[in-house]
Design a protein around this motif. Structure first.
Motif, PDB file in Angstrom:
ATOM      1  N   THR A  11       0.857  -1.184   0.000  1.00 16.74           N
ATOM      2  CA  THR A  11       0.000   0.000   0.000  1.00 16.74           C
ATOM      3  C   THR A  11       0.890   1.230   0.000  1.00 16.74           C
ATOM      4  OG1 THR A  11      -1.887   1.085   1.075  1.00 16.74           O
ATOM      5  CG2 THR A  11      -0.200   0.143   2.521  1.00 16.74           C
ATOM      6  N   ASP A  12       0.290   2.418  -0.192  1.00 24.15           N
ATOM      7  CA  ASP A  12       1.095   3.629  -0.357  1.00 24.15           C
ATOM      8  C   ASP A  12       1.213   4.468   0.909  1.00 24.15           C
ATOM      9  OD1 ASP A  12      -1.472   4.521  -0.223  1.00 24.15           O
ATOM     10  OD2 ASP A  12      -1.484   5.568  -2.142  1.00 24.15           O
ATOM     11  N   ARG A  13       0.703   3.960   2.037  1.00 15.11           N
ATOM     12  CA  ARG A  13       0.846   4.683   3.301  1.00 15.11           C
ATOM     13  C   ARG A  13       0.760   3.701   4.452  1.00 15.11           C
ATOM     14  NH1 ARG A  13      -4.086   8.654   4.381  1.00 15.11           N
ATOM     15  NH2 ARG A  13      -2.867   8.942   6.276  1.00 15.11           N
ATOM     16  N   VAL A  14       1.226   4.102   5.611  1.00 15.47           N
ATOM     17  CA  VAL A  14       1.149   3.242   6.789  1.00 15.47           C
ATOM     18  C   VAL A  14      -0.304   3.163   7.232  1.00 15.47           C
ATOM     19  CG1 VAL A  14       1.840   2.944   9.187  1.00 15.47           C
ATOM     20  CG2 VAL A  14       3.489   3.808   7.502  1.00 15.47           C
ATOM     21  N   MET A  15      -0.846   1.951   7.267  1.00 12.94           N
ATOM     22  CA  MET A  15      -2.220   1.770   7.737  1.00 12.94           C
ATOM     23  C   MET A  15      -2.474   0.299   7.997  1.00 12.94           C
ATOM     24  SD  MET A  15      -4.600   2.177   4.336  1.00 12.94           S
ATOM     25  CE  MET A  15      -4.543   0.975   3.004  1.00 12.94           C
ATOM     26  N   LEU A  16      -3.522   0.054   8.774  1.00 13.55           N
ATOM     27  CA  LEU A  16      -4.036  -1.300   8.967  1.00 13.55           C
ATOM     28  C   LEU A  16      -5.374  -1.391   8.245  1.00 13.55           C
ATOM     29  CD1 LEU A  16      -3.911  -4.108  10.440  1.00 13.55           C
ATOM     30  CD2 LEU A  16      -5.411  -3.072  12.158  1.00 13.55           C
ATOM     31  N   HIS A  17      -5.487  -2.356   7.345  1.00 14.45           N
ATOM     32  CA  HIS A  17      -6.792  -2.665   6.744  1.00 14.45           C
ATOM     33  C   HIS A  17      -7.370  -3.823   7.549  1.00 14.45           C
ATOM     34  CE1 HIS A  17      -9.954  -3.225   3.812  1.00 14.45           C
ATOM     35  NE2 HIS A  17      -9.654  -4.507   3.772  1.00 14.45           N
ATOM     36  N   PHE A  18      -8.519  -3.594   8.160  1.00 11.79           N
ATOM     37  CA  PHE A  18      -9.129  -4.555   9.087  1.00 11.79           C
ATOM     38  C   PHE A  18     -10.486  -4.998   8.556  1.00 11.79           C
ATOM     39  CE2 PHE A  18     -11.796  -5.169  13.003  1.00 11.79           C
ATOM     40  CZ  PHE A  18     -11.202  -6.353  13.407  1.00 11.79           C
ATOM     41  N   GLU A  19     -10.678  -6.309   8.438  1.00 10.80           N
ATOM     42  CA  GLU A  19     -11.931  -6.865   7.936  1.00 10.80           C
ATOM     43  C   GLU A  19     -12.545  -7.823   8.949  1.00 10.80           C
ATOM     44  OE1 GLU A  19     -11.773  -8.675   4.095  1.00 10.80           O
ATOM     45  OE2 GLU A  19     -10.776  -6.962   3.144  1.00 10.80           O
ATOM     46  N   LEU A  20     -13.876  -7.884   8.928  1.00 11.07           N
ATOM     47  CA  LEU A  20     -14.638  -8.876   9.689  1.00 11.07           C
ATOM     48  C   LEU A  20     -15.481  -9.641   8.687  1.00 11.07           C
ATOM     49  CD1 LEU A  20     -15.768 -10.158  12.309  1.00 11.07           C
ATOM     50  CD2 LEU A  20     -17.439  -8.286  12.370  1.00 11.07           C
ATOM     51  N   ARG A  21     -15.400 -10.975   8.723  1.00  7.75           N
ATOM     52  CA  ARG A  21     -16.181 -11.808   7.808  1.00  7.75           C
ATOM     53  C   ARG A  21     -17.086 -12.746   8.599  1.00  7.75           C
ATOM     54  NH1 ARG A  21     -15.095 -12.835   2.312  1.00  7.75           N
ATOM     55  NH2 ARG A  21     -13.872 -11.147   1.423  1.00  7.75           N
ATOM     56  N   TYR A  22     -18.344 -12.803   8.144  1.00  2.00           N
ATOM     57  CA  TYR A  22     -19.336 -13.699   8.738  1.00  2.00           C
ATOM     58  C   TYR A  22     -19.748 -14.715   7.682  1.00  2.00           C
ATOM     59  CZ  TYR A  22     -23.837 -15.369  10.460  1.00  2.00           C
ATOM     60  OH  TYR A  22     -24.893 -16.167  10.846  1.00  2.00           O
ATOM     61  N   GLN A  23     -19.443 -16.001   7.942  1.00  2.00           N
ATOM     62  CA  GLN A  23     -19.738 -17.078   7.003  1.00  2.00           C
ATOM     63  C   GLN A  23     -19.230 -16.747   5.607  1.00  2.00           C
ATOM     64  OE1 GLN A  23     -23.953 -17.917   7.429  1.00  2.00           O
ATOM     65  NE2 GLN A  23     -23.579 -19.142   9.248  1.00  2.00           N
ATOM     66  N   GLY A  24     -18.019 -16.182   5.536  1.00  3.08           N
ATOM     67  CA  GLY A  24     -17.374 -15.898   4.268  1.00  3.08           C
ATOM     68  C   GLY A  24     -17.717 -14.562   3.658  1.00  3.08           C
ATOM     69  N   ARG A  25     -18.667 -13.812   4.236  1.00  2.00           N
ATOM     70  CA  ARG A  25     -19.101 -12.541   3.644  1.00  2.00           C
ATOM     71  C   ARG A  25     -18.595 -11.378   4.484  1.00  2.00           C
ATOM     72  NH1 ARG A  25     -24.099  -9.338   3.991  1.00  2.00           N
ATOM     73  NH2 ARG A  25     -24.876 -10.787   5.546  1.00  2.00           N
ATOM     74  N   SER A  26     -18.033 -10.379   3.826  1.00  2.00           N
ATOM     75  CA  SER A  26     -17.554  -9.195   4.538  1.00  2.00           C
ATOM     76  C   SER A  26     -18.724  -8.425   5.135  1.00  2.00           C
ATOM     77  CB  SER A  26     -16.788  -8.280   3.576  1.00  2.00           C
ATOM     78  OG  SER A  26     -15.638  -8.914   3.091  1.00  2.00           O
ATOM     79  N   ILE A  27     -18.606  -8.075   6.406  1.00  2.00           N
ATOM     80  CA  ILE A  27     -19.619  -7.250   7.063  1.00  2.00           C
ATOM     81  C   ILE A  27     -18.909  -6.082   7.752  1.00  2.00           C
ATOM     82  CG2 ILE A  27     -21.228  -9.164   7.383  1.00  2.00           C
ATOM     83  CD1 ILE A  27     -20.373  -9.333  10.296  1.00  2.00           C
ATOM     84  N   ASP A  28     -19.679  -5.086   8.143  1.00  2.00           N
ATOM     85  CA  ASP A  28     -19.107  -3.873   8.724  1.00  2.00           C
ATOM     86  C   ASP A  28     -18.518  -4.167  10.104  1.00  2.00           C
ATOM     87  OD1 ASP A  28     -18.453  -1.364   9.563  1.00  2.00           O
ATOM     88  OD2 ASP A  28     -20.445  -0.488   9.278  1.00  2.00           O
ATOM     89  N   PRO A  29     -17.187  -4.108  10.256  1.00  2.00           N
ATOM     90  CA  PRO A  29     -16.600  -4.411  11.568  1.00  2.00           C
ATOM     91  C   PRO A  29     -16.951  -3.403  12.642  1.00  2.00           C
ATOM     92  CG  PRO A  29     -14.912  -3.667  10.039  1.00  2.00           C
ATOM     93  CD  PRO A  29     -16.164  -3.807   9.241  1.00  2.00           C
ATOM     94  N   SER A  30     -17.272  -2.165  12.241  1.00  2.00           N
ATOM     95  CA  SER A  30     -17.567  -1.153  13.257  1.00  2.00           C
ATOM     96  C   SER A  30     -18.815  -1.490  14.061  1.00  2.00           C
ATOM     97  CB  SER A  30     -17.744   0.227  12.590  1.00  2.00           C
ATOM     98  OG  SER A  30     -18.857   0.250  11.739  1.00  2.00           O
TER      99      SER A  30
END
Length: 242
Positions: free
Chosen positions: A217-236
């Motif tokens: 990536t082009d900057r320092v960051m963490l990309h954080f994902e939450l998956r429910y039964q294989g599908r991405s959902i809103d982690p917030s």
């Protein structure tokens, strides 16, 4: 080549996570399914299934994704309302004009016609890093949230789980960790400069698992994902408010 095959197998595992039989009122998407076919076979409207599952793009359902196909408690399908509003509008074009006007008057919408929020995830997470959110989940262009902080900032496990992937073989993610928390939920942590745990290790909630970086990536960051039964959902929705 072996590494690529292993990564492809991992992606298949993530996408198909939760392949156990689903409960009554739910359906697991199979290859070749469309939302209209699923709605028709369950005698529901596409609009109802979109609303009950909080789908942002009805044309983009994934193999292995579990969909609710019956109304949630307290809601009703709109299929009956659509049928009742769709008929009888074209009769009475002459002397019966008043009745035709009355029949064309929109009927009150069913109680669940307003978009309903998706139920909160059945998992409680902590923030994986102390930083500033620079991008939020939208379900289309962003499958998670991006958090920026200084290089080397500790990344911690958002929940207790097992490391099912630790490496950099998935293009676009840099140094990546994936934790499995149970049969339904996974979390992913991307772009780290260093990984502190290995595949197969058990980690505790709040344990340091990586250090923030800018790999792939082009900057320092963490990309954080939450998956429910294989599908991405809103982690917030599973994180405490800030």
């Amino acid at each position: 080549m072996i590494k690529r095959l292993a990564c492809a197998s991992l992606l298949a595992l993530v996408a198909a996570c939760g392949s156990a039989p689903v409960g009554p009122g739910f359906y697991r998407v199979e290859r070749g399914d469309t939302l209209s076919q699923i709605a028709r076979s369950n005698r529901q409207s596409v609009q109802s299934i979109v609303r009950w599952n909080n789908l942002t793009n009805p044309d983009s359902i994934e193999v292995g994704q579990v969909l609710r196909v019956v109304p949630p408690p307290g809601a009703a399908s709109t299929s009956g309302a659509l049928r009742s509003n769709g008929g009888g509008g074209g009769s009475g074009g002459g002397s019966g004009g008043g009745n035709a006007s009355a029949s064309a008057t929109p009927r009150p919408a069913p109680a669940d016609s307003a978009p309903s929020a998706a139920p909160a995830p059945a998992i409680s997470l902590i923030w994986p890093v102390d930083g500033t959110v620079i991008r939020r989940f939208d379900g289309n262009n962003s499958k998670g949230i991006d958090i920026t902080a200084a290089p080397g900032t500790p990344v911690v496990a958002a929940a207790t789980g097992t490391v099912v992937y630790a490496g950099n073989g998935l293009r676009g993610y840099g140094n990546l960790l994936i934790l499995k928390h149970n049969g339904e939920y996974l979390t992913a942590y991307a772009h780290n400069r260093a990984l502190m745990v290995k595949e197969g290790e058990s980690v505790r909630r709040g344990e340091k698992i990586a250090e923030m970086g800018d790999t792939d990536t082009d900057r320092v960051m963490l990309h954080f994902e939450l998956r429910y039964q294989g599908r991405s959902i809103d982690p917030s929705r599973a994180l405490p408010p800030r």
